[in-house]
Design a protein around this motif. Structure first.
Motif, PDB file in Angstrom:
ATOM      1  N   PHE A   1       1.112   4.009  -3.088  1.00 45.82           N
ATOM      2  CA  PHE A   1       0.922   5.445  -2.884  1.00 45.82           C
ATOM      3  C   PHE A   1       2.113   6.229  -3.442  1.00 45.82           C
ATOM      4  O   PHE A   1       1.932   7.224  -4.162  1.00 45.82           O
ATOM      5  CB  PHE A   1       0.739   5.742  -1.399  1.00 45.82           C
ATOM      6  CG  PHE A   1       0.617   7.210  -1.087  1.00 45.82           C
ATOM      7  CD1 PHE A   1      -0.590   7.872  -1.247  1.00 45.82           C
ATOM      8  CD2 PHE A   1       1.715   7.935  -0.639  1.00 45.82           C
ATOM      9  CE1 PHE A   1      -0.707   9.230  -0.972  1.00 45.82           C
ATOM     10  CE2 PHE A   1       1.619   9.292  -0.363  1.00 45.82           C
ATOM     11  CZ  PHE A   1       0.401   9.933  -0.534  1.00 45.82           C
TER      12      PHE A   1
ATOM     13  N   VAL B   1       2.217   5.959  -7.404  1.00 46.95           N
ATOM     14  CA  VAL B   1       1.197   6.792  -8.038  1.00 46.95           C
ATOM     15  C   VAL B   1       1.571   8.272  -7.930  1.00 46.95           C
ATOM     16  O   VAL B   1       1.423   9.038  -8.899  1.00 46.95           O
ATOM     17  CB  VAL B   1      -0.184   6.529  -7.412  1.00 46.95           C
ATOM     18  CG1 VAL B   1      -1.203   7.561  -7.889  1.00 46.95           C
ATOM     19  CG2 VAL B   1      -0.663   5.128  -7.754  1.00 46.95           C
ATOM     20  N   ALA B   2       2.085   8.673  -6.764  1.00 41.99           N
ATOM     21  CA  ALA B   2       2.475  10.072  -6.584  1.00 41.99           C
ATOM     22  C   ALA B   2       3.613  10.455  -7.526  1.00 41.99           C
ATOM     23  O   ALA B   2       3.578  11.529  -8.161  1.00 41.99           O
ATOM     24  CB  ALA B   2       2.890  10.311  -5.127  1.00 41.99           C
TER      25      ALA B   2
ATOM     26  N   VAL C   1       0.839  -1.203   0.000  1.00 37.64           N
ATOM     27  CA  VAL C   1       0.000   0.000   0.000  1.00 37.64           C
ATOM     28  C   VAL C   1       0.876   1.255   0.000  1.00 37.64           C
ATOM     29  O   VAL C   1       0.613   2.217  -0.726  1.00 37.64           O
ATOM     30  CB  VAL C   1      -0.950  -0.007   1.211  1.00 37.64           C
ATOM     31  CG1 VAL C   1      -1.638   1.351   1.363  1.00 37.64           C
ATOM     32  CG2 VAL C   1      -1.996  -1.101   1.063  1.00 37.64           C
ATOM     33  N   VAL C   2       1.936   1.232   0.822  1.00 39.62           N
ATOM     34  CA  VAL C   2       2.859   2.369   0.859  1.00 39.62           C
ATOM     35  C   VAL C   2       3.513   2.550  -0.503  1.00 39.62           C
ATOM     36  O   VAL C   2       3.613   3.675  -1.027  1.00 39.62           O
ATOM     37  CB  VAL C   2       3.923   2.173   1.956  1.00 39.62           C
ATOM     38  CG1 VAL C   2       4.965   3.289   1.899  1.00 39.62           C
ATOM     39  CG2 VAL C   2       3.269   2.135   3.332  1.00 39.62           C
TER      40      VAL C   2
END
Length: 476
Positions: free
Chosen positions: A442, A445-446, A438-439
């Protein structure tokens, strides 16, 4: 199935005269039937996999019909004289010239395998752009099927999921690679290369499985590997370098076990390389020049279209740099190669323009695969061994040679990241690595959002600069 075929019939008859529409429907159905038969002969065929193939066939067939409308229905063009440009036009004209002497033979044909196949179709069915289009559709779908089989072969029984799930997910993820699919149904040699690379990768996946049969060369693997090498040798000989690299990557860690099998397969690949070079315009010396970045490389690559000019300005005189300098730039060139073609366009928005630029599927597959390479591959308990490094080495090698400027050259490699992504998905389903993933998602995607935004504005600024410059010239 009935709805899909009905959709194709309705679309073809609404755009083309009935005789042409009938030929289109039959050609597209035959093109879809061959991959369907190949898939259902596998041990892991399922209803889900057949649905994936059906949806992909319908989608690509619609795109093929739209292309035929563009090529053949404008004034002064037809099925045997389509409006094809660049490489596609050269291939078609070469095939047409060798079919009945029509027109002028294109002078420069580096690899003759694909136009020779077109000539053969013309001799059997008559000259028409429909036949090579249907052929490429079938080859692309066969490559998708083979991608699913690679996923199954590499991961079963490594993960808990059954073979049908693995092959279906492998095909589904491959079907999200829109630039890959779009170039597969273009009138060019990509579709042949897709299938050839997939066939070789399937055999190498069997070698990577360290079981009692890893050192044995079955008849089926021998045929598939030879077929893949023959296609590469005739269609684009330089792709056999990928085969050499893949064989070495898989076999070196277990050379005591695999040396006999590797020797046989290497001999086949070398023979096809020698045979292909007899008919290719490039010599081995020219291959070395390409690798070194000399000669015409700077005139062919990292030149040209305005949208990519900001990147060229940033990179500088790439082909004049030393080898260590270009290796140091690999993170930049690989990242650029990963991101292009960018998911936007400055042209008129329509299906055919947007199709190759729907890059989101590739970003998802690549992002998930990157998680494996960065956080999982070095853990002995969860490592998939040497095979997943084949696409990494090939991807980086192409980025090094051409400065990351042409994503089309890595399209045959992109599906090889799919089994790696499927492996991560399966492990996540088992409950592993969920928080770090999940990290990572994130962060990925950023970074992609920031990179794409900066790239978009860099291109906009460059276009505005060009516009101001040309306006000043007009005012003078």
């Amino acid at each position: 199935m009935v709805v899909a075929v009905g959709t194709v019939i309705a679309m073809a008859t609404s755009l083309f005269p009935l005789p042409d529409a009938a030929k289109i429907v039959v050609a597209m159905m035959v093109a879809g039937l061959l991959p369907l038969i190949a898939y259902n002969r596998s041990h892991n065929a399922s209803v889900g996999g057949n649905w994936v193939l059906l949806v992909l066939w319908l989608f690509l067939t619609v795109m093929c019909i739209l292309q035929l409308e563009l090529w053949c229905l404008t004034p002064s063009y037809s099925f045997d004289s389509p409006d094809l440009k660049n490489d596609a036009g050269g291939y078609f004209n070469w095939a047409l010239y060798h079919y009945d002497g029509r027109g002028i033979e294109p002078k420069r044909m580096v690899f003759k395998g694909f136009p020779l196949a077109m000539t053969g179709l013309f001799k059997i069915l008559g000259p028409s752009v429909l036949w090579p289009l249907a052929m490429n559709l079938s080859l692309t779908l066969l490559a998708v099927v083979t991608s699913g089989q690679i996923t199954w072969r590499l991961l079963h029984p490594v993960v808990r999921n059954n073979g049908s799930f693995l092959s279906t997910l492998g095909m589904a993820l491959t079907g999200t690679l829109m630039f890959f699919l779009s170039q597969g149904i273009a009138i060019q040699k990509e579709a042949f290369i897709y299938l050839a690379v997939a066939l070789v990768a399937y055999v190498l996946a069997g070698m990577a499985k360290q079981n009692t049969d890893a050192d044995k060369l079955g008849g089926r693997d021998l045929v598939l590997f030879t077929l893949g090498c023959v296609i590469m040798g005739m269609v684009r000989t330089t792709y056999l370098y990928y085969v050499f690299a893949g064989l070495l990557i898989v076999s070196i860690p277990h050379l005591r076990i695999l040396w006999k099998k590797t020797s046989i397969l290497m001999a086949i690949a070398l023979a096809m390389f020698a045979l292909g070079n007899l008919y290719a315009l490039y010599s081995v010396e020219q291959h070395l020049v390409i690798f070194q970045g000399e000669g015409a490389m700077s005139k062919v690559f990292l030149k040209g279209a305005a949208p990519t000019q900001p990147y060229f300005n940033l990179l500088g005189p790439y082909f004049s740099y030393s080898i260590p300098h270009r290796l140091a730039l690999l993170p930049l060139t690989s990242a650029t190669q990963f991101a292009i073609p960018f998911p936007w366009t400055y042209k008129q928005l329509d299906c055919l323009v947007l199709f190759p630029r729907m890059a989101w599927g590739w970003y998802v597959v690549g992002g998930i695969a990157l998680f494996y390479y960065l956080f999982v591959s070095w853990r002995r308990q969860y490592s998939l061994g040497a095979w997943p490094w084949i696409p990494v080495v090939l991807f980086a090698g192409i980025a090094y040679i051409i400065g990351g400027s042409v994503n089309r050259y890595v399209l045959p490699i992109e599906p090889l990241f799919v089994p790696v992504a499927v492996y991560v998905v399966c492990r996540l389903r088992e409950g592993l690595w969920r928080k770090p993933f999940v990290v990572w998602a994130f962060v990925f995607v950023a970074v992609m959002a920031v990179g794409l935004t900066l790239s978009y504005h860099a291109q906009i600024d460059y276009f505005n600069l060009l516009d101001s410059y040309y306006r000043s010239l007009l005012n003078k």
